[in-house]
Design an enzyme around this catalytic site. Structure first.
Site, PDB file in Angstrom:
ATOM      1  N   LYS A   9       0.862  -1.203  -0.046  1.00 12.27           N
ATOM      2  CA  LYS A   9      -0.063   0.033   0.207  1.00 12.27           C
ATOM      3  C   LYS A   9       0.941   1.021   0.063  1.00 12.27           C
ATOM      4  O   LYS A   9       2.157   1.119   0.209  1.00 12.27           O
ATOM      5  CB  LYS A   9      -0.857  -0.083   1.264  1.00 12.27           C
ATOM      6  CG  LYS A   9      -1.918  -1.272   1.131  1.00 12.27           C
ATOM      7  CD  LYS A   9      -2.893  -1.288   2.509  1.00 12.27           C
ATOM      8  CE  LYS A   9      -3.839  -2.332   2.578  1.00 12.27           C
ATOM      9  NZ  LYS A   9      -4.698  -2.169   3.652  1.00 12.27           N
ATOM     10  N   TYR A  49     -12.563  -2.357  -3.042  1.00  4.75           N
ATOM     11  CA  TYR A  49     -12.913  -2.409  -1.439  1.00  4.75           C
ATOM     12  C   TYR A  49     -14.382  -2.301  -1.295  1.00  4.75           C
ATOM     13  O   TYR A  49     -14.982  -1.799  -0.315  1.00  4.75           O
ATOM     14  CB  TYR A  49     -12.288  -1.246  -0.654  1.00  4.75           C
ATOM     15  CG  TYR A  49     -10.981  -1.593  -0.181  1.00  4.75           C
ATOM     16  CD1 TYR A  49     -10.701  -2.618   0.279  1.00  4.75           C
ATOM     17  CD2 TYR A  49      -9.797  -0.520  -0.547  1.00  4.75           C
ATOM     18  CE1 TYR A  49      -9.370  -2.787   0.735  1.00  4.75           C
ATOM     19  CE2 TYR A  49      -8.397  -1.095  -0.213  1.00  4.75           C
ATOM     20  CZ  TYR A  49      -8.380  -2.037   0.531  1.00  4.75           C
ATOM     21  OH  TYR A  49      -6.984  -2.228   0.847  1.00  4.75           O
ATOM     22  N   ASN A 113      -1.544  -0.148   7.411  1.00  9.40           N
ATOM     23  CA  ASN A 113      -1.233  -1.511   7.641  1.00  9.40           C
ATOM     24  C   ASN A 113      -0.169  -2.142   6.485  1.00  9.40           C
ATOM     25  O   ASN A 113      -0.386  -3.355   6.506  1.00  9.40           O
ATOM     26  CB  ASN A 113      -2.205  -2.334   8.202  1.00  9.40           C
ATOM     27  CG  ASN A 113      -3.196  -2.438   7.102  1.00  9.40           C
ATOM     28  OD1 ASN A 113      -3.206  -2.136   6.132  1.00  9.40           O
ATOM     29  ND2 ASN A 113      -4.523  -3.052   7.497  1.00  9.40           N
ATOM     30  N   HIS A 116      -1.732  -5.393   1.324  1.00  7.56           N
ATOM     31  CA  HIS A 116      -3.111  -6.254   1.259  1.00  7.56           C
ATOM     32  C   HIS A 116      -2.799  -7.537   0.538  1.00  7.56           C
ATOM     33  O   HIS A 116      -2.032  -7.602  -0.486  1.00  7.56           O
ATOM     34  CB  HIS A 116      -3.874  -5.198   0.197  1.00  7.56           C
ATOM     35  CG  HIS A 116      -5.289  -6.181  -0.280  1.00  7.56           C
ATOM     36  ND1 HIS A 116      -6.294  -6.003   0.456  1.00  7.56           N
ATOM     37  CD2 HIS A 116      -5.409  -7.014  -1.541  1.00  7.56           C
ATOM     38  CE1 HIS A 116      -7.205  -7.172  -0.535  1.00  7.56           C
ATOM     39  NE2 HIS A 116      -6.624  -7.463  -1.703  1.00  7.56           N
ATOM     40  N   GLU A 127      -9.804 -10.315  -8.031  1.00 10.04           N
ATOM     41  CA  GLU A 127      -8.595  -9.150  -7.777  1.00 10.04           C
ATOM     42  C   GLU A 127      -7.440  -9.063  -8.933  1.00 10.04           C
ATOM     43  O   GLU A 127      -6.971  -7.922  -9.328  1.00 10.04           O
ATOM     44  CB  GLU A 127      -7.879  -9.080  -6.634  1.00 10.04           C
ATOM     45  CG  GLU A 127      -9.164  -8.805  -5.404  1.00 10.04           C
ATOM     46  CD  GLU A 127      -8.821  -8.791  -3.846  1.00 10.04           C
ATOM     47  OE1 GLU A 127      -7.355  -9.384  -3.749  1.00 10.04           O
ATOM     48  OE2 GLU A 127      -9.655  -8.696  -3.074  1.00 10.04           O
TER      49      GLU A 127
HETATM   50  P1  IDP Z   1      -7.598  -6.883   5.428  1.00 13.39           P
HETATM   51  O1  IDP Z   1      -6.596  -5.830   4.757  1.00 13.39           O
HETATM   52  O2  IDP Z   1      -6.748  -7.567   6.607  1.00 13.39           O
HETATM   53  O3  IDP Z   1      -8.269  -7.837   4.721  1.00 13.39           O
HETATM   54  P2  IDP Z   1     -10.143  -5.677   5.812  1.00 13.39           P
HETATM   55  O4  IDP Z   1     -11.067  -5.913   7.028  1.00 13.39           O
HETATM   56  O5  IDP Z   1     -10.674  -6.317   4.615  1.00 13.39           O
HETATM   57  O6  IDP Z   1      -8.711  -6.081   6.319  1.00 13.39           O
HETATM   58  O7  IDP Z   1     -10.033  -4.021   5.777  1.00 13.39           O
HETATM   59  C1  IDP Z   1      -9.521  -3.521   4.430  1.00 13.39           C
HETATM   60  C2  IDP Z   1      -8.523  -2.478   5.198  1.00 13.39           C
HETATM   61  O8  IDP Z   1      -9.348  -1.261   5.600  1.00 13.39           O
HETATM   62  C3  IDP Z   1      -7.455  -2.569   6.082  1.00 13.39           C
HETATM   63  O9  IDP Z   1      -6.367  -3.493   5.445  1.00 13.39           O
HETATM   64  C4  IDP Z   1      -7.299  -1.374   6.778  1.00 13.39           C
HETATM   65  O10 IDP Z   1      -6.269  -0.550   5.846  1.00 13.39           O
HETATM   66  C5  IDP Z   1      -8.624  -0.591   6.579  1.00 13.39           C
HETATM   67  N1  IDP Z   1      -9.188  -0.870   7.866  1.00 13.39           N
HETATM   68  C6  IDP Z   1     -10.131  -1.710   8.257  1.00 13.39           C
HETATM   69  N2  IDP Z   1     -10.651  -1.725   9.364  1.00 13.39           N
HETATM   70  C7  IDP Z   1     -10.479  -0.605   9.828  1.00 13.39           C
HETATM   71  C8  IDP Z   1     -10.828   0.326  10.878  1.00 13.39           C
HETATM   72  O11 IDP Z   1     -11.304  -0.196  11.791  1.00 13.39           O
HETATM   73  N3  IDP Z   1     -10.232   1.632  10.897  1.00 13.39           N
HETATM   74  C9  IDP Z   1      -9.842   2.068   9.736  1.00 13.39           C
HETATM   75  N4  IDP Z   1      -9.164   1.376   8.777  1.00 13.39           N
HETATM   76  C10 IDP Z   1      -9.422  -0.033   8.695  1.00 13.39           C
HETATM   77 MG    MG Z   2      -9.788  -7.646   3.284  1.00 12.89          MG
END
Ligand code: IDP
Ligand code: MG
Length: 135
Positions: A9, A49, A113, A116, A127
């Site tokens: 990212k 997303y 984080n 992805h 994807e």
């Molecule tokens: P993942 O990336 O581990 O699959 P997902 O639940 O699919 O996680 O969420 C997609 C992305 O959305 C996360 O990687 C993160 O960047 C963001 N995200 C998820 N939950 C939160 C939150 O509670 N606050 C802010 N950003 C979030």
């Molecule tokens: Mg995800």
């Protein structure tokens, strides 16, 4: 070989961590099949997303993922590559991710984080098609 979709990212690219992150996958025995730096447009970000549309963090997520280049990649391994990669990524919230994982070693903020990875074989196919359909 079994392929999955993977992305470093904007925060990972900005922090100069592409090499560190891809090296971890390679050391594990996974293969980088293709990859490139690319700025994601808003429509692609929203499609990617879509499952999170309507959530409190959706607008911030789209802004984040489109703010600067990402490194999109196809990564291959012998079997269930999406699952191997997800295990190596660690929990979505880096503060809760296990040491030894990409997020657990290199990140602290849930929004930024670093990586992805597709969360199922179906998501991997979807994807890869979304990001690499023209190649
Ligand atoms: P993942 O990336 O581990 O699959 P997902 O639940 O699919 O996680 O969420 C997609 C992305 O959305 C996360 O990687 C993160 O960047 C963001 N995200 C998820 N939950 C939160 C939150 O509670 N606050 C802010 N950003 C979030
Ligand atoms: Mg995800």
């Amino acid at each position: 070989m079994d392929s999955t979709f993977f992305m470093c990212k904007p925060d990972a690219v900005e922090r100069g961590l592409i090499g560190e992150i891809i090296a971890r996958l390679e050391r594990r025995g996974l293969v980088l099949v293709r990859g490139e730096l690319r700025i994601i447009d808003e429509a692609t970000a929203k499609a990617h997303y879509a499952e999170h549309d309507g959530k409190s963090f959706f607008d911030d997520l789209v802004s984040f993922i489109t703010r600067s280049p990402v490194f999109v990649a196809e990564v291959a391994g012998p079997k269930d590559t999406w699952s191997v990669v997800r295990t190596m990524m660690g929990a979505t919230d880096p503060a809760k991710a296990a040491p030894g994982t990409i997020r657990g070693d290199l990140a602290i903020d849930i929004a930024e984080n670093l990586v992805h990875g597709s969360d199922s074989a179906e998501a991997a196919a979807r994807e890869l098609a979304l990001f690499f359909s023209e190649q």
